[in-house]
Write a protein that holds these residues in place. Structure first.
Motif, PDB file in Angstrom:
ATOM      1  N   TRP A  53       0.828  -1.201   0.000  1.00  0.00           N
ATOM      2  CA  TRP A  53       0.000   0.000   0.000  1.00  0.00           C
ATOM      3  C   TRP A  53       0.868   1.258   0.000  1.00  0.00           C
ATOM      4  O   TRP A  53       0.593   2.212  -0.737  1.00  0.00           O
ATOM      5  N   ARG A  54       1.917   1.262   0.832  1.00  0.00           N
ATOM      6  CA  ARG A  54       2.806   2.431   0.866  1.00  0.00           C
ATOM      7  C   ARG A  54       3.525   2.601  -0.469  1.00  0.00           C
ATOM      8  O   ARG A  54       3.725   3.725  -0.933  1.00  0.00           O
ATOM      9  N   ARG A  55       3.899   1.490  -1.063  1.00  0.00           N
ATOM     10  CA  ARG A  55       4.567   1.543  -2.368  1.00  0.00           C
ATOM     11  C   ARG A  55       3.657   2.174  -3.418  1.00  0.00           C
ATOM     12  O   ARG A  55       4.087   3.007  -4.220  1.00  0.00           O
ATOM     13  N   SER A  56       2.387   1.794  -3.383  1.00  0.00           N
ATOM     14  CA  SER A  56       1.427   2.367  -4.318  1.00  0.00           C
ATOM     15  C   SER A  56       1.256   3.866  -4.092  1.00  0.00           C
ATOM     16  O   SER A  56       1.203   4.655  -5.043  1.00  0.00           O
ATOM     17  N   GLU A  57       1.204   4.288  -2.831  1.00  0.00           N
ATOM     18  CA  GLU A  57       1.054   5.710  -2.517  1.00  0.00           C
ATOM     19  C   GLU A  57       2.277   6.504  -2.960  1.00  0.00           C
ATOM     20  O   GLU A  57       2.144   7.578  -3.559  1.00  0.00           O
ATOM     21  N   ARG A  58       3.486   5.971  -2.661  1.00  0.00           N
ATOM     22  CA  ARG A  58       4.714   6.664  -3.065  1.00  0.00           C
ATOM     23  C   ARG A  58       4.804   6.767  -4.577  1.00  0.00           C
ATOM     24  O   ARG A  58       5.223   7.785  -5.126  1.00  0.00           O
ATOM     25  N   TYR A  59       4.415   5.687  -5.234  1.00  0.00           N
ATOM     26  CA  TYR A  59       4.472   5.652  -6.689  1.00  0.00           C
ATOM     27  C   TYR A  59       3.589   6.729  -7.289  1.00  0.00           C
ATOM     28  O   TYR A  59       3.991   7.458  -8.206  1.00  0.00           O
ATOM     29  N   LEU A  60       2.379   6.880  -6.765  1.00  0.00           N
ATOM     30  CA  LEU A  60       1.454   7.895  -7.269  1.00  0.00           C
ATOM     31  C   LEU A  60       1.956   9.298  -6.959  1.00  0.00           C
ATOM     32  O   LEU A  60       1.898  10.193  -7.808  1.00  0.00           O
ATOM     33  N   GLN A  61       2.471   9.506  -5.756  1.00  0.00           N
ATOM     34  CA  GLN A  61       2.944  10.830  -5.362  1.00  0.00           C
ATOM     35  C   GLN A  61       4.130  11.289  -6.212  1.00  0.00           C
ATOM     36  O   GLN A  61       4.236  12.462  -6.571  1.00  0.00           O
ATOM     37  N   ARG A  62       5.016  10.358  -6.546  1.00  0.00           N
ATOM     38  CA  ARG A  62       6.250  10.730  -7.245  1.00  0.00           C
ATOM     39  C   ARG A  62       6.122  10.738  -8.758  1.00  0.00           C
ATOM     40  O   ARG A  62       6.880  11.432  -9.432  1.00  0.00           O
ATOM     41  N   ARG A  63       5.161   9.965  -9.274  1.00  0.00           N
ATOM     42  CA  ARG A  63       5.057   9.856 -10.726  1.00  0.00           C
ATOM     43  C   ARG A  63       3.776  10.464 -11.278  1.00  0.00           C
ATOM     44  O   ARG A  63       3.666  10.673 -12.482  1.00  0.00           O
ATOM     45  N   GLY A  64       2.804  10.730 -10.432  1.00  0.00           N
ATOM     46  CA  GLY A  64       1.570  11.372 -10.880  1.00  0.00           C
ATOM     47  C   GLY A  64       0.844  10.575 -11.951  1.00  0.00           C
ATOM     48  O   GLY A  64       0.642   9.366 -11.833  1.00  0.00           O
ATOM     49  N   GLY A  65       0.463  11.258 -13.044  1.00  0.00           N
ATOM     50  CA  GLY A  65      -0.283  10.620 -14.103  1.00  0.00           C
ATOM     51  C   GLY A  65       0.445   9.466 -14.770  1.00  0.00           C
ATOM     52  O   GLY A  65      -0.183   8.483 -15.194  1.00  0.00           O
ATOM     53  N   ILE A  66       1.775   9.566 -14.880  1.00  0.00           N
ATOM     54  CA  ILE A  66       2.563   8.482 -15.472  1.00  0.00           C
ATOM     55  C   ILE A  66       2.374   7.191 -14.670  1.00  0.00           C
ATOM     56  O   ILE A  66       2.335   6.096 -15.236  1.00  0.00           O
ATOM     57  N   ALA A  67       2.254   7.313 -13.359  1.00  0.00           N
ATOM     58  CA  ALA A  67       2.040   6.133 -12.510  1.00  0.00           C
ATOM     59  C   ALA A  67       0.712   5.464 -12.847  1.00  0.00           C
ATOM     60  O   ALA A  67       0.617   4.233 -12.883  1.00  0.00           O
ATOM     61  N   ILE A  68      -0.307   6.267 -13.109  1.00  0.00           N
ATOM     62  CA  ILE A  68      -1.615   5.713 -13.468  1.00  0.00           C
ATOM     63  C   ILE A  68      -1.525   4.978 -14.798  1.00  0.00           C
ATOM     64  O   ILE A  68      -2.055   3.870 -14.951  1.00  0.00           O
ATOM     65  N   PHE A  69      -0.843   5.572 -15.758  1.00  0.00           N
ATOM     66  CA  PHE A  69      -0.693   4.952 -17.084  1.00  0.00           C
ATOM     67  C   PHE A  69       0.080   3.639 -16.995  1.00  0.00           C
ATOM     68  O   PHE A  69      -0.365   2.597 -17.490  1.00  0.00           O
ATOM     69  N   LEU A  70       1.233   3.663 -16.352  1.00  0.00           N
ATOM     70  CA  LEU A  70       2.094   2.482 -16.311  1.00  0.00           C
ATOM     71  C   LEU A  70       1.561   1.382 -15.410  1.00  0.00           C
ATOM     72  O   LEU A  70       1.887   0.209 -15.611  1.00  0.00           O
ATOM     73  N   SER A  71       0.732   1.729 -14.422  1.00  0.00           N
ATOM     74  CA  SER A  71       0.234   0.715 -13.492  1.00  0.00           C
ATOM     75  C   SER A  71      -0.575  -0.365 -14.203  1.00  0.00           C
ATOM     76  O   SER A  71      -0.658  -1.492 -13.732  1.00  0.00           O
ATOM     77  N   ARG A  72      -1.194  -0.030 -15.343  1.00  0.00           N
ATOM     78  CA  ARG A  72      -1.969  -1.025 -16.102  1.00  0.00           C
ATOM     79  C   ARG A  72      -1.099  -2.190 -16.549  1.00  0.00           C
ATOM     80  O   ARG A  72      -1.563  -3.297 -16.777  1.00  0.00           O
ATOM     81  N   PHE A  73       0.235  -1.958 -16.633  1.00  0.00           N
ATOM     82  CA  PHE A  73       1.155  -2.979 -17.120  1.00  0.00           C
ATOM     83  C   PHE A  73       1.989  -3.606 -16.001  1.00  0.00           C
ATOM     84  O   PHE A  73       2.872  -4.413 -16.277  1.00  0.00           O
ATOM     85  N   LEU A  74       1.700  -3.229 -14.751  1.00  0.00           N
ATOM     86  CA  LEU A  74       2.514  -3.695 -13.639  1.00  0.00           C
ATOM     87  C   LEU A  74       1.724  -4.637 -12.726  1.00  0.00           C
ATOM     88  O   LEU A  74       0.552  -4.387 -12.442  1.00  0.00           O
ATOM     89  N   PRO A  75       2.354  -5.728 -12.281  1.00  0.00           N
ATOM     90  CA  PRO A  75       1.668  -6.647 -11.358  1.00  0.00           C
ATOM     91  C   PRO A  75       1.383  -5.968 -10.017  1.00  0.00           C
ATOM     92  O   PRO A  75       2.147  -5.109  -9.587  1.00  0.00           O
TER      93      PRO A  75
END
Length: 218
Positions: free
Chosen positions: A102-124
């Motif tokens: 959960w923390r990893r997901s939060e950090r990922y969104l905070q640091r990457r913003g919209g790019i995190a949303i786009f790339l998450s579709r391809f990440l386990p």
């Protein structure tokens, strides 16, 4: 091998195309909605459904159904995060995921913003957690859809296009080459390995980015 591959393709094709398309759309909706995506192998169901495609019309319909299912699933994850995110995170299944994820997901969104949303579709894992995490933040739904729609479209095009293309090529090749079945199995194996390797590369790249970010801030 040829007989087995031909039997498998014909068995998938024997399923009503409308039913096959609906099942794929529902499967990917479940796969992309909150934590269900950790249990339902939606991508596998989409690949199997794509093997049964026999025309451009069926392929386009399947692609649209998969995109719509992915958008509905991610939207469901977003709004559940907005309405009940903390409760889901504190639930039994949320605890099984682990606080670090959960923390990893939060950090990922905070640091990457919209790019995190786009790339998450391809990440386990993240493909299920990020929509929920975005919903728990103040990120607007309109911007969320603006990032996730092209990601879902690209994902669906890759899965449906490559699997349907491989099956179509086999049906043509099987009439001229005796060992076409091995070629088809090899093509599917290369497709699956390519998808897995690509996901690993993206995941490792994003992990390095998250690790390097604190150093830049320091």
């Amino acid at each position: 091998m040829d007989d087995f591959v031909l039997w498998a393709i014909e068995m998938v094709q024997s399923v009503d195309p409308v039913l096959r398309t609906i099942l794929a759309g529902v499967a990917i909706m479940l796969e992309t909605s909150i934590l269900i995506g950790l249990l339902v192998p939606g991508d596998t169901i989409v690949l199997v459904a794509a093997i049964g495609v026999t025309s451009w019309l069926e392929g386009i319909a399947l692609g649209i159904a998969v995109i719509a299912g992915a958008i509905l699933g991610e939207s469901l994850g977003f709004w559940l995060g907005r309405w009940a995110g903390p409760h889901i995170r504190a639930s039994w299944l949320g605890r099984r995921i682990g606080a670090e994820q959960w923390r990893r997901s939060e950090r990922y969104l905070q640091r990457r913003g919209g790019i995190a949303i786009f790339l998450s579709r391809f990440l386990p894992v993240l493909h299920s957690l990020v929509p929920l995490t975005v919903g728990m933040s103040r990120y607007p739904y309109r911007r969320f859809i603006a990032w996730t729609l092209p990601a879902c479209a690209l994902w669906a095009s890759i899965y449906v296009g490559l699997a349907a293309g491989a099956a179509g090529s086999y049906m043509e090749l099987s009439q001229r080459v005796h060992y076409a079945g091995y070629v088809f199995v090899g093509a599917i194996a290369v497709l699956l390995i390519g998808i897995l390797v690509t996901k690993k590369i993206i995941a490792r790249r994003e992990e390095r980015h998250m690790k390097d970010e604190p150093r830049r801030e320091a």
